[in-house]
Every structure is written in C-alpha cells, then in structure tokens.
Design a protein around this motif. Structure first.
Motif, PDB file in Angstrom:
ATOM      1  N   LYS A  55     -82.746  17.618  30.533  1.00 33.73           N
ATOM      2  CA  LYS A  55     -81.948  16.389  30.665  1.00 33.73           C
ATOM      3  C   LYS A  55     -80.731  16.395  29.752  1.00 33.73           C
ATOM      4  N   ALA A  56     -80.906  16.811  28.515  1.00 32.90           N
ATOM      5  CA  ALA A  56     -79.768  16.841  27.587  1.00 32.90           C
ATOM      6  C   ALA A  56     -78.738  17.870  28.041  1.00 32.90           C
ATOM      7  N   PHE A  57     -79.200  19.031  28.467  1.00 39.22           N
ATOM      8  CA  PHE A  57     -78.300  20.096  28.903  1.00 39.22           C
ATOM      9  C   PHE A  57     -77.494  19.644  30.119  1.00 39.22           C
ATOM     10  N   LEU A  58     -78.174  19.092  31.106  1.00 38.93           N
ATOM     11  CA  LEU A  58     -77.481  18.667  32.328  1.00 38.93           C
ATOM     12  C   LEU A  58     -76.588  17.461  32.080  1.00 38.93           C
ATOM     13  N   HIS A  59     -77.007  16.555  31.216  1.00 37.09           N
ATOM     14  CA  HIS A  59     -76.199  15.370  30.923  1.00 37.09           C
ATOM     15  C   HIS A  59     -74.859  15.762  30.295  1.00 37.09           C
ATOM     16  N   HIS A  60     -74.864  16.809  29.500  1.00 37.76           N
ATOM     17  CA  HIS A  60     -73.649  17.233  28.794  1.00 37.76           C
ATOM     18  C   HIS A  60     -73.040  18.500  29.386  1.00 37.76           C
ATOM     19  N   LEU A  61     -73.476  18.864  30.578  1.00 42.13           N
ATOM     20  CA  LEU A  61     -73.048  20.118  31.197  1.00 42.13           C
ATOM     21  C   LEU A  61     -71.536  20.238  31.339  1.00 42.13           C
ATOM     22  N   SER A  62     -70.884  19.208  31.839  1.00 42.75           N
ATOM     23  CA  SER A  62     -69.444  19.338  32.073  1.00 42.75           C
ATOM     24  C   SER A  62     -68.692  19.668  30.790  1.00 42.75           C
ATOM     25  N   GLY A  63     -69.064  19.048  29.696  1.00 46.73           N
ATOM     26  CA  GLY A  63     -68.423  19.372  28.426  1.00 46.73           C
ATOM     27  C   GLY A  63     -68.823  20.735  27.909  1.00 46.73           C
ATOM     28  N   LEU A  64     -70.098  21.061  28.009  1.00 50.03           N
ATOM     29  CA  LEU A  64     -70.579  22.347  27.522  1.00 50.03           C
ATOM     30  C   LEU A  64     -69.928  23.516  28.261  1.00 50.03           C
ATOM     31  N   LEU A  65     -69.658  23.327  29.557  1.00 47.45           N
ATOM     32  CA  LEU A  65     -69.025  24.384  30.345  1.00 47.45           C
ATOM     33  C   LEU A  65     -67.642  24.753  29.821  1.00 47.45           C
ATOM     34  N   SER A  66     -67.025  23.857  29.087  1.00 46.44           N
ATOM     35  CA  SER A  66     -65.685  24.132  28.555  1.00 46.44           C
ATOM     36  C   SER A  66     -65.715  25.049  27.337  1.00 46.44           C
ATOM     37  N   LEU A  67     -66.886  25.290  26.792  1.00 42.91           N
ATOM     38  CA  LEU A  67     -67.007  26.120  25.597  1.00 42.91           C
ATOM     39  C   LEU A  67     -66.949  27.605  25.952  1.00 42.91           C
ATOM     40  N   HIS A  87     -72.077  30.648  27.756  1.00 45.61           N
ATOM     41  CA  HIS A  87     -73.062  31.606  28.270  1.00 45.61           C
ATOM     42  C   HIS A  87     -74.155  31.899  27.242  1.00 45.61           C
ATOM     43  N   LEU A  88     -73.809  31.897  25.961  1.00 47.15           N
ATOM     44  CA  LEU A  88     -74.822  32.133  24.927  1.00 47.15           C
ATOM     45  C   LEU A  88     -75.799  30.962  24.839  1.00 47.15           C
ATOM     46  N   LEU A  89     -75.265  29.763  24.937  1.00 49.61           N
ATOM     47  CA  LEU A  89     -76.104  28.561  24.926  1.00 49.61           C
ATOM     48  C   LEU A  89     -77.040  28.576  26.137  1.00 49.61           C
ATOM     49  N   TRP A  90     -76.503  28.910  27.290  1.00 52.94           N
ATOM     50  CA  TRP A  90     -77.276  28.947  28.525  1.00 52.94           C
ATOM     51  C   TRP A  90     -78.353  30.039  28.469  1.00 52.94           C
ATOM     52  N   LEU A  91     -77.989  31.206  27.976  1.00 56.04           N
ATOM     53  CA  LEU A  91     -78.979  32.284  27.877  1.00 56.04           C
ATOM     54  C   LEU A  91     -80.103  31.930  26.908  1.00 56.04           C
ATOM     55  N   ARG A  92     -79.780  31.230  25.832  1.00 56.65           N
ATOM     56  CA  ARG A  92     -80.811  30.780  24.880  1.00 56.65           C
ATOM     57  C   ARG A  92     -81.733  29.761  25.547  1.00 56.65           C
ATOM     58  N   ALA A  93     -81.156  28.854  26.338  1.00 53.36           N
ATOM     59  CA  ALA A  93     -81.972  27.877  27.062  1.00 53.36           C
ATOM     60  C   ALA A  93     -82.901  28.596  28.042  1.00 53.36           C
ATOM     61  N   LEU A 135     -86.234  24.555  36.066  1.00 55.82           N
ATOM     62  CA  LEU A 135     -85.195  25.578  36.133  1.00 55.82           C
ATOM     63  C   LEU A 135     -84.436  25.490  37.452  1.00 55.82           C
ATOM     64  N   LYS A 136     -85.156  25.328  38.534  1.00 61.86           N
ATOM     65  CA  LYS A 136     -84.513  25.216  39.847  1.00 61.86           C
ATOM     66  C   LYS A 136     -83.552  24.037  39.871  1.00 61.86           C
ATOM     67  N   ASN A 137     -83.980  22.910  39.337  1.00 65.66           N
ATOM     68  CA  ASN A 137     -83.123  21.730  39.278  1.00 65.66           C
ATOM     69  C   ASN A 137     -81.880  22.016  38.439  1.00 65.66           C
ATOM     70  N   MET A 138     -82.070  22.659  37.302  1.00 66.25           N
ATOM     71  CA  MET A 138     -80.926  22.980  36.442  1.00 66.25           C
ATOM     72  C   MET A 138     -79.949  23.897  37.172  1.00 66.25           C
ATOM     73  N   LEU A 139     -80.471  24.888  37.874  1.00 61.44           N
ATOM     74  CA  LEU A 139     -79.614  25.820  38.602  1.00 61.44           C
ATOM     75  C   LEU A 139     -78.846  25.122  39.723  1.00 61.44           C
ATOM     76  N   LEU A 140     -79.523  24.240  40.443  1.00 58.45           N
ATOM     77  CA  LEU A 140     -78.862  23.510  41.522  1.00 58.45           C
ATOM     78  C   LEU A 140     -77.743  22.615  40.985  1.00 58.45           C
ATOM     79  N   ALA A 174     -70.477  25.794  37.913  1.00 62.92           N
ATOM     80  CA  ALA A 174     -70.709  26.665  36.756  1.00 62.92           C
ATOM     81  C   ALA A 174     -70.741  28.144  37.125  1.00 62.92           C
ATOM     82  N   PHE A 175     -71.146  28.459  38.359  1.00 61.08           N
ATOM     83  CA  PHE A 175     -71.308  29.856  38.748  1.00 61.08           C
ATOM     84  C   PHE A 175     -70.151  30.379  39.601  1.00 61.08           C
TER      85      PHE A 175
END
Length: 165
Positions: free
Chosen positions: A54-66, A70-76, A100-105, A112-113
């Motif tokens: 939930k936290a990752f997806l809620h802040h996804l748009s901002g996180l994608l700008s970093l 990819h390092l944050l995503w790989l750690r998750a 995971l499926k929900n996060m990927l969708l 993101a991809f």
C-alpha cells in the motif's frame, strides 16, 4: 487536524522505505524463525506485506521519478520473495503472489515498465529486471495472462525465423 498532511518529496519516501519499512519487514522475517505463536506471527507478516504494498503503490508516481527507483523496487521484490518462502505459511504463500500481481498491474498501468532506458549499470530495462525476478520468484505469476503485456515488452526481440528454401 485540518486538511491533508503536507506532501513529502519522493526522496524522503525512499528514505522512509530504506530506514523504516524494509528494516521492519526484515525484523518480521527474523522473528518468524523463533516465533512461539506462529499464527499470530503469520498475521503480523501479512500486515507487513500489506504495508509495503500500500505504501509503495500510494507513493509510486513520486518514487518513479527517482534515479534509484529500480534499487528500491528490487529490494521490495527481494523482501516479498523472502515472505513467500516463509516456511509452512499457507497464508503468505497465497497472499504474496496476489499482492505482487496487484503491484505489477498498478505499476504497469502507471507506465513504470514502458521505458526502454537501461537501469543503473545493468543492460536491462526495469521491465526486463522485474520479469527475471518474478520468473524465478513466482513462475506461475510470470505466465499470468493478466501480466502478458508487461512481460511481452520485457522480452528481448526474437531473431526472425529463416524461411525454408
């Protein structure tokens, strides 16, 4: 308390994941081994996976700008895989792939991809890195029709077939 809290910059959220969320999840995994109440620990671990998602997806748009997204995503992904491998946990074995499926969708829908740019010092795109991890971690998910569009883009182009003479 009036209104919404002020928005934090993406770098602050990345730091929150690195300094709080990821260590919390790591500690939950460590405690799993010594848990005396397995059912309660399992529920706690499920809450941890939900928090991450939930936290990752809620802040996804901002996180994608970093640049280091990819390092944050790989750690998750690494943590989700460890939760998936938690011994004798049917609850996590079912919940982690669905999470995971929900996060990927959601990530796919957010674009993101879509980038063909290579990430970090790898020769791969984010989609290719993700596809490789998911294939190893959760093979049944990597073949899911719901995710076919994500993986199709991630695969390297096949060599053209040579016509028989």
């Amino acid at each position: 308390l009036a209104g919404a809290p002020p928005a934090l910059p993406p770098a602050v959220w990345a730091e929150a994941f690195e300094q709080a969320v990821f260590p919390l999840l790591t500690e939950l995994l460590r405690q799993w081994v010594a848990a005396t109440d397995a059912a309660e620990q399992e529920r706690l671990m499920l809450r941890g996976v939900t928090l991450l998602s939930k936290a990752f997806l809620h802040h996804l748009s901002g996180l994608l700008s970093l640049r280091s997204f990819h390092l944050l995503w790989l750690r998750a992904l690494e943590l989700l895989e460890q939760f998936l491998r938690a011994p004798q946990s049917e609850l996590l074995a079912e919940a982690v792939p669905e999470t995971l499926k929900n996060m990927l969708l959601v990530m796919g829908a957010s674009g993101a991809f879509e980038s063909r740019a290579r990430v970090g010092d790898t020769p791969q795109t984010l989609a290719q890195l993700t596809a490789a991890v998911v294939e190893t971690m959760c093979p049944q998910l990597s073949g899911s029709p719901d995710l076919a569009g994500l993986w199709h883009e991630a695969q390297p182009a096949a060599a053209p077939a040579v016509a028989a003479a």
